[in-house]
Design a protein around this motif. Structure first.
Motif, short mmCIF file in Angstrom:
data_model
loop_
_atom_site.label_atom_id
_atom_site.label_comp_id
_atom_site.label_asym_id
_atom_site.label_seq_id
_atom_site.Cartn_x
_atom_site.Cartn_y
_atom_site.Cartn_z
N GLU A 167 0.86 -1.20 0.00
CA GLU A 167 0.00 0.00 0.00
C GLU A 167 0.89 1.24 0.00
OE1 GLU A 167 -3.20 1.15 -0.25
OE2 GLU A 167 -2.19 3.07 0.09
N ASN A 187 -10.28 5.01 -1.68
CA ASN A 187 -11.75 5.14 -1.75
C ASN A 187 -12.45 4.41 -0.61
OD1 ASN A 187 -11.33 6.56 -4.04
ND2 ASN A 187 -12.10 5.02 -5.45
N THR A 188 -11.78 3.38 -0.08
CA THR A 188 -12.41 2.65 1.02
C THR A 188 -12.74 3.59 2.18
OG1 THR A 188 -11.31 0.61 0.38
CG2 THR A 188 -12.05 0.74 2.67
N THR A 243 -19.27 6.76 0.70
CA THR A 243 -20.47 7.05 1.50
C THR A 243 -21.11 5.77 2.07
OG1 THR A 243 -21.63 7.24 -0.61
CG2 THR A 243 -21.03 9.28 0.49
N ILE A 250 -22.62 3.03 1.22
CA ILE A 250 -23.92 2.41 0.93
C ILE A 250 -23.70 0.99 0.39
CG2 ILE A 250 -26.06 2.54 -0.43
CD1 ILE A 250 -25.57 5.63 -0.50
N VAL A 268 4.27 0.93 -5.38
CA VAL A 268 4.78 0.15 -6.52
C VAL A 268 5.08 1.12 -7.65
CG1 VAL A 268 4.17 -1.59 -8.25
CG2 VAL A 268 3.60 -1.97 -5.84
N GLY A 293 -18.09 0.42 -5.55
CA GLY A 293 -17.40 -0.83 -5.20
C GLY A 293 -17.35 -1.16 -3.73
N PHE A 294 -17.71 -0.22 -2.85
CA PHE A 294 -17.62 -0.54 -1.42
C PHE A 294 -18.54 -1.70 -1.09
CE2 PHE A 294 -19.01 0.10 3.04
CZ PHE A 294 -17.80 -0.16 3.64
N LYS A 295 -19.74 -1.66 -1.66
CA LYS A 295 -20.73 -2.70 -1.40
C LYS A 295 -20.26 -4.07 -1.86
CE LYS A 295 -23.70 -0.63 -4.18
NZ LYS A 295 -22.79 0.30 -4.91
C1 LIG Z 1 -16.89 9.89 -2.60
C2 LIG Z 1 -17.12 8.44 -2.88
C3 LIG Z 1 -18.32 7.86 -2.50
C4 LIG Z 1 -18.55 6.51 -2.76
N1 LIG Z 1 -19.69 5.93 -2.29
C5 LIG Z 1 -19.89 4.60 -2.41
C6 LIG Z 1 -21.02 3.98 -1.82
O1 LIG Z 1 -21.82 4.64 -1.15
N2 LIG Z 1 -21.19 2.64 -1.97
C7 LIG Z 1 -20.32 1.90 -2.70
O2 LIG Z 1 -20.54 0.71 -2.86
N3 LIG Z 1 -19.19 2.45 -3.25
C8 LIG Z 1 -18.96 3.78 -3.12
N4 LIG Z 1 -17.84 4.37 -3.65
C9 LIG Z 1 -16.89 3.53 -4.41
C10 LIG Z 1 -15.99 2.74 -3.47
O3 LIG Z 1 -15.42 3.61 -2.52
C11 LIG Z 1 -14.88 2.05 -4.24
O4 LIG Z 1 -15.38 1.36 -5.37
C12 LIG Z 1 -14.16 1.02 -3.36
O5 LIG Z 1 -13.95 1.53 -2.06
C13 LIG Z 1 -12.86 0.64 -4.00
O6 LIG Z 1 -12.10 -0.11 -3.09
P1 LIG Z 1 -10.63 -0.53 -3.45
O7 LIG Z 1 -10.11 -1.32 -2.35
O8 LIG Z 1 -10.64 -1.12 -4.82
O9 LIG Z 1 -9.91 0.88 -3.64
P2 LIG Z 1 -9.15 1.84 -2.60
O10 LIG Z 1 -9.78 1.82 -1.27
O11 LIG Z 1 -9.00 3.17 -3.29
O12 LIG Z 1 -7.76 1.12 -2.46
C14 LIG Z 1 -6.77 1.17 -3.46
C15 LIG Z 1 -5.46 1.44 -2.80
O13 LIG Z 1 -4.42 1.31 -3.76
C16 LIG Z 1 -3.40 2.17 -3.33
N5 LIG Z 1 -2.47 2.41 -4.45
C17 LIG Z 1 -2.67 3.14 -5.56
N6 LIG Z 1 -1.57 3.13 -6.34
C18 LIG Z 1 -0.66 2.36 -5.69
C19 LIG Z 1 0.69 2.00 -5.97
N7 LIG Z 1 1.31 2.40 -7.08
N8 LIG Z 1 1.33 1.20 -5.07
C20 LIG Z 1 0.73 0.77 -3.93
N9 LIG Z 1 -0.54 1.12 -3.64
C21 LIG Z 1 -1.22 1.90 -4.48
C22 LIG Z 1 -4.13 3.43 -2.89
O14 LIG Z 1 -3.34 4.21 -2.01
C23 LIG Z 1 -5.36 2.84 -2.22
O15 LIG Z 1 -5.25 2.76 -0.81
C24 LIG Z 1 -17.58 5.73 -3.43
C25 LIG Z 1 -16.36 6.32 -3.82
C26 LIG Z 1 -16.12 7.65 -3.53
C27 LIG Z 1 -14.81 8.25 -3.91
#
Ligand SMILES: Cc1cc2nc3c(=O)[nH]c(=O)nc-3n(C[C@H](O)[C@H](O)[C@H](O)COP(=O)(O)OP(=O)(O)OC[C@H]3O[C@@H](n4cnc5c(N)ncnc54)[C@H](O)[C@@H]3O)c2cc1C
Length: 416
Positions: free
Chosen positions: A64, A72-73, A77, A79, A208, A368-370
């Motif tokens: 990370e 985004n995690t 919001t 949901i 990375v 994607g949170f859901k």
């Molecule tokens: C404002 C907002 C509201 C939202 N509301 C909702 C909702 O209500 N319900 C819902 O289902 N979804 C919602 N989403 C979408 C949801 O947040 C995401 O789809 C989901 O959290 C993605 O999870 P993840 O683990 O893939 O990504 P992330 O949590 O973004 O994790 C990816 C990680 O990769 C890391 N990273 C990036 N590049 C590198 C690198 N080169 N080397 C190492 N690490 C790296 C980042 O630092 C990050 O921590 C919302 C998103 C936003 C922004």
């Protein structure tokens, strides 16, 4: 891992909370791993957890670049629902919801899942017909979904402006009672703790910078903490998916945009469900702390800034007050942005790639949170078995060539 329980709470209270075990370690990276997961968001951590739990693959590193859950995690919001139109989406989101329903017990960590229902409002006849169609399709997949009359909406959300003279009259709504919210940080922390307990190395502040290949296969990664080798690598970096894929010369049909959200000052409990309106563009819930949590739409152009902006506040607040005049004197407290990765069909990618040993999980866009536990569960299968599970087979990269898209535009209050 010491178990969290009422007894451990009492024991530690007596000990002035000095003896709590660290929730996860902070190890230095090893020279090599069986699997590297790039990205310590919920999806990456869930992938590592299920690799260890379901397949016994514990020699895993989650790399990370910042802190876990800081993408985004920790910015969404929160949901959660599984009321998607197409069979393919319904299957994977429902799997995720079912995993969520048992996740606190499974992880021994309270993720504060609150199944308070998710309401989608209809403001005109077209909205209503569309909701009827969706509800029928969703129910055919065995997922709970129902139509509410204006009167029923009024009973559930008395503070909503349901007056027939309202600019956006409420003609009815759809409701998924099993939908709701969960505490986003807790999802990341619970998964991290449980993965760590099974031997996974969670390495923060480790960006990375390159993906190493040996012929057509992956060989490892270059990071800000040195080279780390692995025969299998999963990219799970949400808004940065196309950048990481480009490191392996893969071009993805993904656009990255900031998506903003904001919270109000905390107030007493006033809203005990989640209300979404695609037409007025509002989605709002109240957190356990009392804050109203509000999501906006994606910014109008591509970007990587995780900031808020004034015109979004104005637009969101005017929409909110249109539906909930009672909130007109509420003060907003914080605003931020996250970078969402959107595919042309508004559906995700969980896929093998043309590079052997390289896998991609991304394109979850604004929703994607859901999916977090379901996404990690499927991705772990794909990495462990080197083939897609039937739940994620429709979300392979090949669909952008074959044209078998899973068009979920309109599945959320946020158009993208
Ligand atoms: C404002 C907002 C509201 C939202 N509301 C909702 C909702 O209500 N319900 C819902 O289902 N979804 C919602 N989403 C979408 C949801 O947040 C995401 O789809 C989901 O959290 C993605 O999870 P993840 O683990 O893939 O990504 P992330 O949590 O973004 O994790 C990816 C990680 O990769 C890391 N990273 C990036 N590049 C590198 C690198 N080169 N080397 C190492 N690490 C790296 C980042 O630092 C990050 O921590 C919302 C998103 C936003 C922004």
């Amino acid at each position: 891992m010491k178990k969290y329980s009422i007894f451990s709470l009492v024991r530690n209270a007596i000990g002035y909370h000095q003896d709590w075990q660290q929730a996860w370690r902070s190890p230095d990276p090893k020279y090599s791993y069986d699997v590297i997961v790039i990205g310590g968001g919920g999806h990456g951590l869930a992938t590592a957890y299920y690799l260890a739990k379901e397949y016994g693959i514990t020699n895993v590193a989650v790399l990370e670049k910042g802190w876990i859950g800081g993408g985004n995690t920790g910015r969404n919001t929160t949901i959660i629902r599984s009321n998607y139109l197409w069979d393919e989406s319904a299957a994977i989101y429902e799997k995720a919801l079912q995993l969520y329903e048992g996740l606190s017990q499974d992880l021994n960590f309270n993720i504060m899942l609150s199944q308070r229902g998710v309401i989608n409002l209809a403001h005109n006849l077209h909205d209503l017909r569309e909701l009827h169609r969706r509800v029928n399709a969703i129910r055919l997949n065995g997922i709970d979904s129902e139509i509410l009359s204006t009167e029923q909406v009024k009973v559930m959300v008395p503070i909503l402006n349901t007056h027939p003279d309202a600019r956006y009259p409420v003609l009815g709504a759809s409701l998924q009672r099993r939908g709701g919210v969960a505490r986003h940080d807790a999802v990341a922390w619970g998964l991290a703790r449980a993965a760590d307990a099974r031997g996974v190395d969670i390495i923060q502040n480790c960006e990375v910078t390159a993906i190493l290949r040996d012929g057509g296969k992956v060989a490892g990664v270059e990071t800000t903490r040195g080279v780390i080798k692995a025969p299998k690598i999963g990219i799970v970096v949400a808004g940065h998916t196309s950048m990481l894929a480009a490191m392996a010369d893969i071009r993805l049909p993904i656009n990255s945009y900031p998506l903003q959200a904001l919270v109000s000052e905390p107030i007493k409990p006033i809203l005990d469900t989640v209300v979404m309106s695609a037409a007025v563009h509002v989605y709002v819930s109240q957190s356990d702390k009392g804050e109203l949590v509000l999501g906006a739409g994606i910014d109008g152009c591509n970007g990587y800034t995780q900031r808020g902006s004034l015109h979004i506040i104005e637009h969101q607040i005017s929409s909110l007050c249109e539906l909930f005049p009672i909130f007109s004197r509420l003060r907003m407290m914080r605003q931020w942005g996250g970078i969402v990765d959107t595919c042309p069909d508004a559906s995700p990618i969980i896929s093998k790639t043309p590079v052997e040993g390289l896998y991609i999980n991304g394109g979850w866009g604004t929703g994607g949170f859901k999916a977090t536990p379901g996404s990690g569960w499927c991705f772990a299968y794909t990495i462990a078995r080197d083939q897609p599970h039937e739940l994620n087979a429709p979300f392979a990269l090949e669909r952008f060539v074959s044209g078998a898209l899973v068009d979920e535009h309109g599945a959320a209050a946020v158009a993208h």
